[in-house]
Motif scaffolding. Sequence first.
Motif, mmCIF file in Angstrom:
data_model
loop_
_atom_site.group_PDB
_atom_site.id
_atom_site.type_symbol
_atom_site.label_atom_id
_atom_site.label_comp_id
_atom_site.label_asym_id
_atom_site.label_seq_id
_atom_site.Cartn_x
_atom_site.Cartn_y
_atom_site.Cartn_z
ATOM 1 N N GLU A 138 0.819 -1.213 0.000
ATOM 2 C CA GLU A 138 0.000 0.000 0.000
ATOM 3 C C GLU A 138 0.854 1.266 0.000
ATOM 4 N N PHE A 139 1.914 1.275 0.811
ATOM 5 C CA PHE A 139 2.754 2.465 0.887
ATOM 6 C C PHE A 139 3.530 2.663 -0.418
ATOM 7 N N SER A 140 4.022 1.582 -0.995
ATOM 8 C CA SER A 140 4.735 1.676 -2.270
ATOM 9 C C SER A 140 3.825 2.204 -3.370
ATOM 10 N N GLU A 141 2.603 1.688 -3.429
ATOM 11 C CA GLU A 141 1.642 2.167 -4.435
ATOM 12 C C GLU A 141 1.314 3.642 -4.214
ATOM 13 N N PHE A 142 1.188 4.036 -2.970
ATOM 14 C CA PHE A 142 0.951 5.446 -2.666
ATOM 15 C C PHE A 142 2.116 6.297 -3.174
ATOM 16 N N LEU A 143 3.348 5.878 -2.896
ATOM 17 C CA LEU A 143 4.512 6.638 -3.343
ATOM 18 C C LEU A 143 4.551 6.740 -4.861
ATOM 19 N N GLU A 144 4.208 5.650 -5.536
ATOM 20 C CA GLU A 144 4.225 5.646 -7.003
ATOM 21 C C GLU A 144 3.180 6.593 -7.590
ATOM 22 N N SER A 145 2.168 6.942 -6.819
ATOM 23 C CA SER A 145 1.113 7.840 -7.300
ATOM 24 C C SER A 145 1.451 9.323 -7.105
ATOM 25 N N LYS A 184 6.143 16.992 -7.165
ATOM 26 C CA LYS A 184 5.932 17.158 -5.720
ATOM 27 C C LYS A 184 7.085 16.619 -4.876
ATOM 28 N N TRP A 185 7.953 15.815 -5.434
ATOM 29 C CA TRP A 185 8.980 15.140 -4.646
ATOM 30 C C TRP A 185 9.984 16.101 -4.006
ATOM 31 N N ASP A 186 10.216 17.255 -4.626
ATOM 32 C CA ASP A 186 11.140 18.259 -4.076
ATOM 33 C C ASP A 186 10.426 19.320 -3.246
ATOM 34 N N TYR A 187 9.115 19.287 -3.255
ATOM 35 C CA TYR A 187 8.299 20.313 -2.603
ATOM 36 C C TYR A 187 8.454 20.282 -1.081
ATOM 37 N N ARG A 188 8.453 21.476 -0.488
ATOM 38 C CA ARG A 188 8.426 21.663 0.967
ATOM 39 C C ARG A 188 7.281 22.627 1.260
ATOM 40 N N TYR A 189 6.404 22.264 2.157
ATOM 41 C CA TYR A 189 5.289 23.165 2.456
ATOM 42 C C TYR A 189 5.718 24.304 3.366
ATOM 43 N N SER A 190 6.928 24.205 3.882
ATOM 44 C CA SER A 190 7.541 25.269 4.664
ATOM 45 C C SER A 190 9.051 25.097 4.510
ATOM 46 N N PRO A 191 9.810 26.198 4.498
ATOM 47 C CA PRO A 191 11.255 26.082 4.221
ATOM 48 C C PRO A 191 12.026 25.125 5.132
ATOM 49 N N GLU A 192 11.607 25.007 6.392
ATOM 50 C CA GLU A 192 12.336 24.155 7.338
ATOM 51 C C GLU A 192 11.861 22.700 7.321
ATOM 52 N N LYS A 193 10.854 22.404 6.541
ATOM 53 C CA LYS A 193 10.306 21.036 6.501
ATOM 54 C C LYS A 193 11.026 20.207 5.445
ATOM 55 N N TRP A 194 10.988 18.890 5.635
ATOM 56 C CA TRP A 194 11.621 17.977 4.687
ATOM 57 C C TRP A 194 10.841 17.924 3.385
ATOM 58 N N SER A 195 11.549 17.635 2.302
ATOM 59 C CA SER A 195 10.897 17.321 1.035
ATOM 60 C C SER A 195 10.408 15.867 1.112
ATOM 61 N N ILE A 196 9.589 15.469 0.167
ATOM 62 C CA ILE A 196 9.153 14.071 0.131
ATOM 63 C C ILE A 196 10.359 13.164 -0.076
ATOM 64 N N LEU A 197 11.309 13.570 -0.906
ATOM 65 C CA LEU A 197 12.538 12.783 -1.086
ATOM 66 C C LEU A 197 13.211 12.526 0.266
ATOM 67 N N GLU A 198 13.350 13.576 1.055
ATOM 68 C CA GLU A 198 13.985 13.439 2.367
ATOM 69 C C GLU A 198 13.150 12.592 3.310
ATOM 70 N N MET A 199 11.838 12.739 3.239
ATOM 71 C CA MET A 199 10.967 11.972 4.114
ATOM 72 C C MET A 199 11.066 10.470 3.825
ATOM 73 N N ILE A 200 11.114 10.105 2.558
ATOM 74 C CA ILE A 200 11.209 8.679 2.214
ATOM 75 C C ILE A 200 12.580 8.144 2.607
ATOM 76 N N GLN A 201 13.628 8.940 2.424
ATOM 77 C CA GLN A 201 14.954 8.501 2.884
ATOM 78 C C GLN A 201 14.947 8.325 4.393
ATOM 79 N N HIS A 202 14.270 9.214 5.111
ATOM 80 C CA HIS A 202 14.127 9.095 6.562
ATOM 81 C C HIS A 202 13.445 7.777 6.931
ATOM 82 N N ILE A 203 12.385 7.427 6.236
ATOM 83 C CA ILE A 203 11.682 6.179 6.517
ATOM 84 C C ILE A 203 12.608 4.990 6.297
#
Length: 172
Positions: free
Chosen positions: A38-45, A50-69
């Motif tokens: 389920e999580f892999s399919e979600f990521l593929e969608s 959006k992968w480089d996007y940060r909703y605030s300058p100090e927040k992680w990008s999605i790329l960083e969040m997945i590396q964190h996971i």
Amino acid sequence: MIKSELKQGEIGDFYWGYINRINDDADLIETLKDNTKEFSEFLESIPKDKWDYRYSPEKWSILEMIQHIIDTERIFQYRALCFARNENGSLPGFDHDVYVLNSDAEKRKPADLIEEFKCVRESCLFLYKSFSDERLQIIGNMNDMNATPRAIGFIMAGHALHHKEIISNKYL
């Protein structure tokens, strides 16, 4: 091993926030399998822009969040292995912010991170399938708190769900 079999004291209070995202009647191995798919399919969608996007300058990008996971799962798998093998020493904590800052995630491709997540989780499944019920209940110490391999397994699935919710609500 069913989630409802977990007892207070098998993990610190903070981690119950992740564990409680999983249904009480959930089987550990099936939860990890289903969560991986389920999580892999979600990521593929996730749209490529959006992968480089940060909703605030100090927040992680999605790329960083997945590396964190991925990093977190490797650390938790190591902890589960140590406890299942009766490691007597206390395992240290880690600073997830420092790990992200030093991950070079922004240089990664989304498809590579998704594949790496799947591989790390596949390794996790092999590890957990190797544990007997007795090994899953051995109490070890990590970051100055008690933990069992079975609690750690449910944390990993709940941690992915936690970040899926953040991505859905703040990034997409």
